[in-house]
Scaffold this active site. Structure first.
Site, PDB file in Angstrom:
ATOM      1  N   LYS A 112     -45.599  27.089  -1.750  1.00 37.38           N
ATOM      2  CA  LYS A 112     -44.736  26.930  -2.920  1.00 37.38           C
ATOM      3  C   LYS A 112     -44.416  28.261  -3.565  1.00 37.38           C
ATOM      4  O   LYS A 112     -43.323  28.443  -4.108  1.00 37.38           O
ATOM      5  CB  LYS A 112     -45.382  25.974  -3.926  1.00 37.38           C
ATOM      6  CG  LYS A 112     -45.293  24.546  -3.428  1.00 37.38           C
ATOM      7  CD  LYS A 112     -45.826  23.567  -4.418  1.00 37.38           C
ATOM      8  CE  LYS A 112     -45.729  22.162  -3.854  1.00 37.38           C
ATOM      9  NZ  LYS A 112     -46.782  21.302  -4.414  1.00 37.38           N
ATOM     10  N   LYS A 216     -43.198  14.995   9.392  1.00 39.88           N
ATOM     11  CA  LYS A 216     -43.533  13.780   8.659  1.00 39.88           C
ATOM     12  C   LYS A 216     -42.452  13.427   7.649  1.00 39.88           C
ATOM     13  O   LYS A 216     -41.614  14.256   7.310  1.00 39.88           O
ATOM     14  CB  LYS A 216     -44.880  13.964   7.955  1.00 39.88           C
ATOM     15  CG  LYS A 216     -44.874  14.988   6.846  1.00 39.88           C
ATOM     16  CD  LYS A 216     -46.130  14.846   5.998  1.00 39.88           C
ATOM     17  CE  LYS A 216     -45.949  15.629   4.699  1.00 39.88           C
ATOM     18  NZ  LYS A 216     -46.961  15.380   3.700  1.00 39.88           N
ATOM     19  N   LYS A 219     -40.346  13.844   0.773  1.00 44.34           N
ATOM     20  CA  LYS A 219     -39.242  13.911  -0.189  1.00 44.34           C
ATOM     21  C   LYS A 219     -38.377  15.150   0.034  1.00 44.34           C
ATOM     22  O   LYS A 219     -37.164  15.078   0.021  1.00 44.34           O
ATOM     23  CB  LYS A 219     -39.803  13.982  -1.617  1.00 44.34           C
ATOM     24  CG  LYS A 219     -40.241  12.643  -2.151  1.00 44.34           C
ATOM     25  CD  LYS A 219     -40.945  12.810  -3.503  1.00 44.34           C
ATOM     26  CE  LYS A 219     -42.292  12.137  -3.446  1.00 44.34           C
ATOM     27  NZ  LYS A 219     -43.143  12.329  -4.601  1.00 44.34           N
TER      28      LYS A 219
END
Ligand code: TRP
Length: 352
Positions: A112, A216, A219
């Protein structure tokens, strides 16, 4: 005494099939046998700067989704993280025992931080620490992101939870939680916190693949089937899923996009359906269109009742407020006891 279970989902958007099989479905199955706390992590969501209106809408939608999936507020404690002020207070105390080095080495932080600094590579060798310290442009990595694992550890430890049903991607955070618990105990010479572990009903954690051929469902990947998708949207998404040209020789190994569709099929469909399409693949008679139609039908069987319940619940503000009020009271009862004891152990005592 029932064992204590705790888990939460960050309030960053609607829940998808991956959340359902990775988390929600397990929550529902655990609520009868354990003393469960399930919460909505809105403070954690702040680390990625959501729009305030959207954040609140997201909290509400996850709450509705918890309830629609079958979490029963009379069995499990359902609460919103920010309704429990004991959590941020204990987070401050716990941070005194957490090293910035160990936080900076956490994989999710590095990912991040790279995103916040606009660094494209995700190669583990780039010197992200130097980038963070040296960067003096307007781009900054916020301190909340760095201390995300402290907050998560506190979520768990403040209720003395020992079982934490989460996906594989959260293993490192759990490992840090165990480390902080041990460290607290040894610094103060107490046997106060127990070390929590992941929980998967004895099986492997399920990884639900996305529809875009690799990786996978997530979002931020844009490859999701949402619990709230209506029939038409859902069918369209499944029919557009990535495949290949089809098997050319019998028993040909499956390419990843096709294997992913079979993984989904195994999750939602009956075994004979899986067998049927596996055989068709192996003898090269498979038509992916048929497979996708069947897959869409079987996903709809799971999502339609949930979707209908979400729609019924999400505008019932009186019910939703009552659920989280009751949950916050129960969560604060347990959290305030722990906080009182932690303050005491650390030498913060009241004079009056
Ligand atoms: N970090 C978790 C996630 O992104 C959410 C979370 C926050 C959580 N606090 C927690 C999960 C405590 C389990 C226990 O999915």
């Amino acid at each position: 005494m029932k064992e204590i279970v705790l888990s939460g989902i960050r309030a960053t958007g609607q829940l998808h099939l991956g959340n359902y099989y990775g988390a929600l479905n397990k929550f529902v199955r655990m609520q009868d046998d354990y003393n469960c706390y399930f919460f909505i992590a809105d403070l954690h969501a702040l680390t990625t700067h959501p729009d305030p209106t959207i954040l609140h809408a997201n909290v509400k939608s996850i709450l509705s989704e918890y309830l629609a999936a079958g979490i029963d507020p009379d069995k499990a404690t359902i609460f919103v993280q920010s309704d429990v002020p004991e959590i941020p207070e204990m987070y401050l105390l716990m941070n005194m025992h957490v090293g910035i080095g160990e936080l900076m080495r956490t994989a999710s932080f590095k990912d991040k931080a790279r995103k916040q600094l606009g660094i494209k590579t995700d190669n583990d060798n780039d010197d992200i620490e130097r980038e963070i310290i040296g960067n003096n442009s307007n781009k900054r990595v916020n301190a909340g992101l760095l201390t995300y694992p402290t907050l998560m550890a506190v979520d768990i430890l403040i209720h003395h939870a020992t079982k934490v049903p989460v996906g594989k991607d959260q293993e490192q955070h759990l490992e840090l939680t165990r480390r902080f618990a041990r460290r607290f105990n040894s610094v103060y010479g107490v046997e106060y916190f127990q070390e929590p572990e992941n929980f998967n009903f004895g099986g492997e954690a399920i990884k639900v693949p996305g529809l875009d051929g690799s990786g996978k469902m997530g979002k931020s990947e844009g490859n999701c089937i949402y619990l709230l998708d209506d029939e038409k949207t859902l069918r369209k998404k499944v029919m557009r899923a990535v495949t290949d040209e089809g098997p050319k020789v019998p028993n040909q190994p499956m390419a990843e996009p096709v294997a992913n569709l079979f993984t989904l099929l195994k999750i939602v469909s009956a075994p004979d359906v899986v067998d049927h399409f596996t055989e068709a693949y192996n003898n090269c008679s498979i038509r992916y269109g048929d497979l996708k139609k069947q897959l869409a039908e079987d996903i709809l069987k799971v999502t339609t009742p949930i979707r209908e319940r979400i729609i019924g619940i999400r505008n019932d503000d009186a019910y939703l407020s009552q659920v989280v009020k009751q949950g916050a009271e129960k969560a604060r009862e347990s959290a305030s006891k722990t906080l009182r004891e932690v303050r005491e152990i650390m030498g913060i005592k009241r004079f009056f």
